[in-house]
Write a protein that holds these residues in place. Sequence first.
Motif, PDB file in Angstrom:
ATOM      1  N   ASP A  85       0.201  11.782  -3.262  1.00 27.74           N
ATOM      2  CA  ASP A  85       0.825  10.648  -2.599  1.00 27.74           C
ATOM      3  C   ASP A  85       1.438  11.011  -1.251  1.00 27.74           C
ATOM      4  OD1 ASP A  85       0.071   8.770  -4.453  1.00 27.74           O
ATOM      5  OD2 ASP A  85       1.941   8.872  -5.588  1.00 27.74           O
ATOM      6  N   THR A 134      -5.474   6.775  -2.681  1.00 28.66           N
ATOM      7  CA  THR A 134      -4.464   5.864  -3.221  1.00 28.66           C
ATOM      8  C   THR A 134      -4.684   5.637  -4.712  1.00 28.66           C
ATOM      9  OG1 THR A 134      -4.224   4.725  -1.106  1.00 28.66           O
ATOM     10  CG2 THR A 134      -3.508   3.536  -3.063  1.00 28.66           C
ATOM     11  N   LEU A 147      -0.726   1.512   1.231  1.00 26.49           N
ATOM     12  CA  LEU A 147       0.540   2.175   1.550  1.00 26.49           C
ATOM     13  C   LEU A 147       1.652   1.621   0.667  1.00 26.49           C
ATOM     14  CD1 LEU A 147       2.244   4.134   3.163  1.00 26.49           C
ATOM     15  CD2 LEU A 147       2.370   2.430   5.001  1.00 26.49           C
ATOM     16  N   LYS A 168       0.209   5.648   6.846  1.00 25.92           N
ATOM     17  CA  LYS A 168       1.158   5.263   7.893  1.00 25.92           C
ATOM     18  C   LYS A 168       0.513   5.394   9.271  1.00 25.92           C
ATOM     19  CE  LYS A 168       5.687   5.861   5.870  1.00 25.92           C
ATOM     20  NZ  LYS A 168       6.944   6.615   5.888  1.00 25.92           N
ATOM     21  N   GLU A 206       0.429   8.858   1.882  1.00 27.07           N
ATOM     22  CA  GLU A 206       1.437   8.148   2.679  1.00 27.07           C
ATOM     23  C   GLU A 206       1.305   8.484   4.163  1.00 27.07           C
ATOM     24  OE1 GLU A 206       6.270   7.792   3.234  1.00 27.07           O
ATOM     25  OE2 GLU A 206       5.491   8.743   1.423  1.00 27.07           O
ATOM     26  N   LEU A 243       3.975   3.876  -1.787  1.00 26.11           N
ATOM     27  CA  LEU A 243       5.433   3.889  -1.643  1.00 26.11           C
ATOM     28  C   LEU A 243       6.120   3.471  -2.942  1.00 26.11           C
ATOM     29  CD1 LEU A 243       5.759   2.392   1.948  1.00 26.11           C
ATOM     30  CD2 LEU A 243       6.187   4.760   1.255  1.00 26.11           C
TER      31      LEU A 243
END
Length: 64
Positions: free
Chosen positions: A14, A8, A47, A22, A18, A51
Amino acid sequence: MMFTDALTRSGEDDSTAERILKGLTNSCGTSDVVNGLRDLVTTKVNLSRVLRRRGREADAKTLS
């Protein structure tokens, strides 16, 4: 958790971050409630960061 934190923070991949985050969001929870809750919160914060970086502000806000 250390891997997802690093992924992250680096912003290098990414898409992978992600996907992993998730999956962790849906499966966080251990018999150790305190650590499980901490991991869940950390996962959702990470997360949300990913996003937002990917331009998905509305999805990120659902995690707050």
